[in-house]
Design a protein around this motif. Sequence first.
Motif, PDB file in Angstrom:
ATOM      1  N   PRO A 271       9.611 -21.877  -4.332  1.00  0.00           N
ATOM      2  CA  PRO A 271       8.905 -22.531  -5.438  1.00  0.00           C
ATOM      3  C   PRO A 271       8.539 -21.528  -6.534  1.00  0.00           C
ATOM      4  O   PRO A 271       8.244 -20.362  -6.248  1.00  0.00           O
ATOM      5  CB  PRO A 271       7.638 -23.087  -4.783  1.00  0.00           C
ATOM      6  N   ARG A 272       8.605 -22.001  -7.786  1.00  0.00           N
ATOM      7  CA  ARG A 272       8.164 -21.207  -8.924  1.00  0.00           C
ATOM      8  C   ARG A 272       6.938 -21.895  -9.521  1.00  0.00           C
ATOM      9  O   ARG A 272       6.709 -23.076  -9.278  1.00  0.00           O
ATOM     10  CB  ARG A 272       9.255 -21.147 -10.003  1.00  0.00           C
ATOM     11  N   ILE A 273       6.189 -21.139 -10.302  1.00  0.00           N
ATOM     12  CA  ILE A 273       5.048 -21.761 -10.969  1.00  0.00           C
ATOM     13  C   ILE A 273       5.568 -22.502 -12.201  1.00  0.00           C
ATOM     14  O   ILE A 273       6.213 -21.917 -13.070  1.00  0.00           O
ATOM     15  CB  ILE A 273       3.993 -20.701 -11.343  1.00  0.00           C
ATOM     16  N   GLY A 274       5.320 -23.797 -12.237  1.00  0.00           N
ATOM     17  CA  GLY A 274       5.871 -24.640 -13.285  1.00  0.00           C
ATOM     18  C   GLY A 274       4.966 -24.746 -14.500  1.00  0.00           C
ATOM     19  O   GLY A 274       4.009 -23.973 -14.668  1.00  0.00           O
ATOM     20  N   ALA A 275       5.270 -25.724 -15.336  1.00  0.00           N
ATOM     21  CA  ALA A 275       4.599 -25.870 -16.629  1.00  0.00           C
ATOM     22  C   ALA A 275       3.116 -26.199 -16.498  1.00  0.00           C
ATOM     23  O   ALA A 275       2.360 -26.039 -17.450  1.00  0.00           O
ATOM     24  CB  ALA A 275       5.298 -26.953 -17.440  1.00  0.00           C
ATOM     25  N   HIS A 276       2.693 -26.670 -15.333  1.00  0.00           N
ATOM     26  CA  HIS A 276       1.276 -27.039 -15.167  1.00  0.00           C
ATOM     27  C   HIS A 276       0.526 -26.047 -14.297  1.00  0.00           C
ATOM     28  O   HIS A 276      -0.560 -26.344 -13.803  1.00  0.00           O
ATOM     29  CB  HIS A 276       1.162 -28.437 -14.542  1.00  0.00           C
ATOM     30  N   GLY A 277       1.165 -24.869 -14.040  1.00  0.00           N
ATOM     31  CA  GLY A 277       0.500 -23.859 -13.229  1.00  0.00           C
ATOM     32  C   GLY A 277       0.534 -24.154 -11.742  1.00  0.00           C
ATOM     33  O   GLY A 277      -0.221 -23.561 -10.973  1.00  0.00           O
ATOM     34  N   LYS A 278       1.405 -25.063 -11.331  1.00  0.00           N
ATOM     35  CA  LYS A 278       1.510 -25.424  -9.911  1.00  0.00           C
ATOM     36  C   LYS A 278       2.928 -25.135  -9.418  1.00  0.00           C
ATOM     37  O   LYS A 278       3.865 -25.129 -10.216  1.00  0.00           O
ATOM     38  CB  LYS A 278       1.193 -26.908  -9.724  1.00  0.00           C
ATOM     39  N   PRO A 279       3.104 -24.943  -8.106  1.00  0.00           N
ATOM     40  CA  PRO A 279       4.442 -24.625  -7.595  1.00  0.00           C
ATOM     41  C   PRO A 279       5.392 -25.814  -7.740  1.00  0.00           C
ATOM     42  O   PRO A 279       5.009 -26.960  -7.449  1.00  0.00           O
ATOM     43  CB  PRO A 279       4.208 -24.319  -6.106  1.00  0.00           C
ATOM     44  N   VAL A 280       6.614 -25.512  -8.198  1.00  0.00           N
ATOM     45  CA  VAL A 280       7.633 -26.553  -8.371  1.00  0.00           C
ATOM     46  C   VAL A 280       8.968 -26.092  -7.798  1.00  0.00           C
ATOM     47  O   VAL A 280       9.232 -24.895  -7.677  1.00  0.00           O
ATOM     48  CB  VAL A 280       7.834 -26.936  -9.865  1.00  0.00           C
TER      49      VAL A 280
ATOM     50  N   ALA B 133       6.832 -27.785   2.983  1.00  0.00           N
ATOM     51  CA  ALA B 133       7.227 -28.773   3.990  1.00  0.00           C
ATOM     52  C   ALA B 133       8.263 -29.729   3.413  1.00  0.00           C
ATOM     53  O   ALA B 133       9.240 -30.097   4.081  1.00  0.00           O
ATOM     54  CB  ALA B 133       5.994 -29.540   4.482  1.00  0.00           C
ATOM     55  N   ALA B 134       8.074 -30.111   2.143  1.00  0.00           N
ATOM     56  CA  ALA B 134       9.032 -31.017   1.490  1.00  0.00           C
ATOM     57  C   ALA B 134      10.395 -30.345   1.374  1.00  0.00           C
ATOM     58  O   ALA B 134      11.434 -30.940   1.669  1.00  0.00           O
ATOM     59  CB  ALA B 134       8.503 -31.420   0.113  1.00  0.00           C
ATOM     60  N   ARG B 135      10.387 -29.076   0.967  1.00  0.00           N
ATOM     61  CA  ARG B 135      11.649 -28.335   0.834  1.00  0.00           C
ATOM     62  C   ARG B 135      12.379 -28.251   2.175  1.00  0.00           C
ATOM     63  O   ARG B 135      13.580 -28.516   2.270  1.00  0.00           O
ATOM     64  CB  ARG B 135      11.370 -26.924   0.316  1.00  0.00           C
ATOM     65  N   ASP B 136      11.648 -27.896   3.210  1.00  0.00           N
ATOM     66  CA  ASP B 136      12.296 -27.718   4.510  1.00  0.00           C
ATOM     67  C   ASP B 136      12.861 -29.038   5.028  1.00  0.00           C
ATOM     68  O   ASP B 136      13.954 -29.076   5.589  1.00  0.00           O
ATOM     69  CB  ASP B 136      11.303 -27.113   5.500  1.00  0.00           C
ATOM     70  N   ARG B 137      12.131 -30.112   4.805  1.00  0.00           N
ATOM     71  CA  ARG B 137      12.612 -31.430   5.230  1.00  0.00           C
ATOM     72  C   ARG B 137      13.886 -31.815   4.468  1.00  0.00           C
ATOM     73  O   ARG B 137      14.857 -32.299   5.059  1.00  0.00           O
ATOM     74  CB  ARG B 137      11.508 -32.455   4.981  1.00  0.00           C
ATOM     75  N   LEU B 138      13.889 -31.557   3.156  1.00  0.00           N
ATOM     76  CA  LEU B 138      15.047 -31.927   2.348  1.00  0.00           C
ATOM     77  C   LEU B 138      16.261 -31.079   2.716  1.00  0.00           C
ATOM     78  O   LEU B 138      17.380 -31.584   2.826  1.00  0.00           O
ATOM     79  CB  LEU B 138      14.712 -31.774   0.863  1.00  0.00           C
ATOM     80  N   LYS B 139      16.041 -29.773   2.910  1.00  0.00           N
ATOM     81  CA  LYS B 139      17.163 -28.905   3.276  1.00  0.00           C
ATOM     82  C   LYS B 139      17.735 -29.298   4.629  1.00  0.00           C
ATOM     83  O   LYS B 139      18.957 -29.280   4.825  1.00  0.00           O
ATOM     84  CB  LYS B 139      16.715 -27.438   3.268  1.00  0.00           C
ATOM     85  N   ALA B 140      16.861 -29.683   5.541  1.00  0.00           N
ATOM     86  CA  ALA B 140      17.325 -30.104   6.861  1.00  0.00           C
ATOM     87  C   ALA B 140      18.201 -31.353   6.763  1.00  0.00           C
ATOM     88  O   ALA B 140      19.039 -31.605   7.628  1.00  0.00           O
ATOM     89  CB  ALA B 140      16.130 -30.354   7.781  1.00  0.00           C
ATOM     90  N   GLN B 141      17.989 -32.136   5.697  1.00  0.00           N
ATOM     91  CA  GLN B 141      18.791 -33.341   5.508  1.00  0.00           C
ATOM     92  C   GLN B 141      19.978 -33.107   4.592  1.00  0.00           C
ATOM     93  O   GLN B 141      20.641 -34.058   4.168  1.00  0.00           O
ATOM     94  CB  GLN B 141      17.899 -34.463   4.958  1.00  0.00           C
ATOM     95  N   GLY B 142      20.219 -31.827   4.234  1.00  0.00           N
ATOM     96  CA  GLY B 142      21.424 -31.492   3.487  1.00  0.00           C
ATOM     97  C   GLY B 142      21.264 -31.487   1.986  1.00  0.00           C
ATOM     98  O   GLY B 142      22.237 -31.280   1.261  1.00  0.00           O
ATOM     99  N   ALA B 143      20.056 -31.712   1.473  1.00  0.00           N
ATOM    100  CA  ALA B 143      19.860 -31.700   0.024  1.00  0.00           C
ATOM    101  C   ALA B 143      19.861 -30.257  -0.477  1.00  0.00           C
ATOM    102  O   ALA B 143      19.432 -29.343   0.230  1.00  0.00           O
ATOM    103  CB  ALA B 143      18.550 -32.384  -0.342  1.00  0.00           C
ATOM    104  N   ARG B 144      20.369 -30.076  -1.682  1.00  0.00           N
ATOM    105  CA  ARG B 144      20.445 -28.747  -2.276  1.00  0.00           C
ATOM    106  C   ARG B 144      19.241 -28.486  -3.180  1.00  0.00           C
ATOM    107  O   ARG B 144      18.954 -29.279  -4.074  1.00  0.00           O
ATOM    108  CB  ARG B 144      21.732 -28.597  -3.087  1.00  0.00           C
ATOM    109  N   VAL B 145      18.566 -27.373  -2.899  1.00  0.00           N
ATOM    110  CA  VAL B 145      17.454 -26.937  -3.740  1.00  0.00           C
ATOM    111  C   VAL B 145      18.014 -25.905  -4.710  1.00  0.00           C
ATOM    112  O   VAL B 145      18.743 -25.001  -4.303  1.00  0.00           O
ATOM    113  CB  VAL B 145      16.335 -26.326  -2.869  1.00  0.00           C
ATOM    114  N   LEU B 146      17.705 -26.052  -5.994  1.00  0.00           N
ATOM    115  CA  LEU B 146      18.260 -25.144  -6.998  1.00  0.00           C
ATOM    116  C   LEU B 146      17.569 -23.785  -6.970  1.00  0.00           C
ATOM    117  O   LEU B 146      16.440 -23.657  -6.491  1.00  0.00           O
ATOM    118  CB  LEU B 146      18.143 -25.762  -8.399  1.00  0.00           C
ATOM    119  N   GLY B 147      18.282 -22.787  -7.503  1.00  0.00           N
ATOM    120  CA  GLY B 147      17.722 -21.439  -7.595  1.00  0.00           C
ATOM    121  C   GLY B 147      17.604 -20.791  -6.234  1.00  0.00           C
ATOM    122  O   GLY B 147      18.409 -21.038  -5.342  1.00  0.00           O
ATOM    123  N   SER B 148      16.591 -19.954  -6.082  1.00  0.00           N
ATOM    124  CA  SER B 148      16.423 -19.181  -4.846  1.00  0.00           C
ATOM    125  C   SER B 148      15.941 -20.054  -3.696  1.00  0.00           C
ATOM    126  O   SER B 148      15.956 -19.626  -2.546  1.00  0.00           O
ATOM    127  CB  SER B 148      15.404 -18.073  -5.078  1.00  0.00           C
ATOM    128  N   GLY B 149      15.465 -21.255  -4.004  1.00  0.00           N
ATOM    129  CA  GLY B 149      14.881 -22.101  -2.975  1.00  0.00           C
ATOM    130  C   GLY B 149      13.397 -21.855  -2.764  1.00  0.00           C
ATOM    131  O   GLY B 149      12.749 -22.577  -2.017  1.00  0.00           O
TER     132      GLY B 149
END
Length: 134
Positions: A107-116, A89-105
């Motif tokens: 989420p990947r599993i980050g250093a704490h085992g959670k999506p980032v 939901a955060a990603r979609d809201r940010l993209k709708a406002q023109g923010a650029r998400v890096l990579g494929s867009g």
Amino acid sequence: MIGRLNHVAIAVTDLAASTALYRDTLGARVSQPLPQPEHGVTVVFVELPNTKIELLEPMGAESPIAKFLERNSDGGIHHICYEVDDILAARDRLKAQGARVLGSGEPRIGAHGKPVLFLHPKDFCGTLVELEQA
Ligand code: CO
């Protein structure tokens, strides 16, 4: 939308010396070094009462922080991480406002085992922003 400050990541060239600085000079509680080959870094967690500092040392020439350290030979703040309740939901809201998400867009599993996800620094005051699902 964003919640707690999860961590501030600092890129360093000498993890042992940086860990000693935080432990001995600043009197902080620090973890053992944790190699994270899938992220190209070795991490030491500095535990503060209200958040964490992550000291990142590059692992290998392909490390995502190697170029940053070429430009910042003393090390420096590499990114800050905010928690969100729902990363898609955060990603979609940010993209709708023109923010650029890096990579494929996606989420990947980050250093704490959670999506980032990471957001383009040019869209956020010159600061690389990581979002982590809480
Ligand atoms: Co991070």
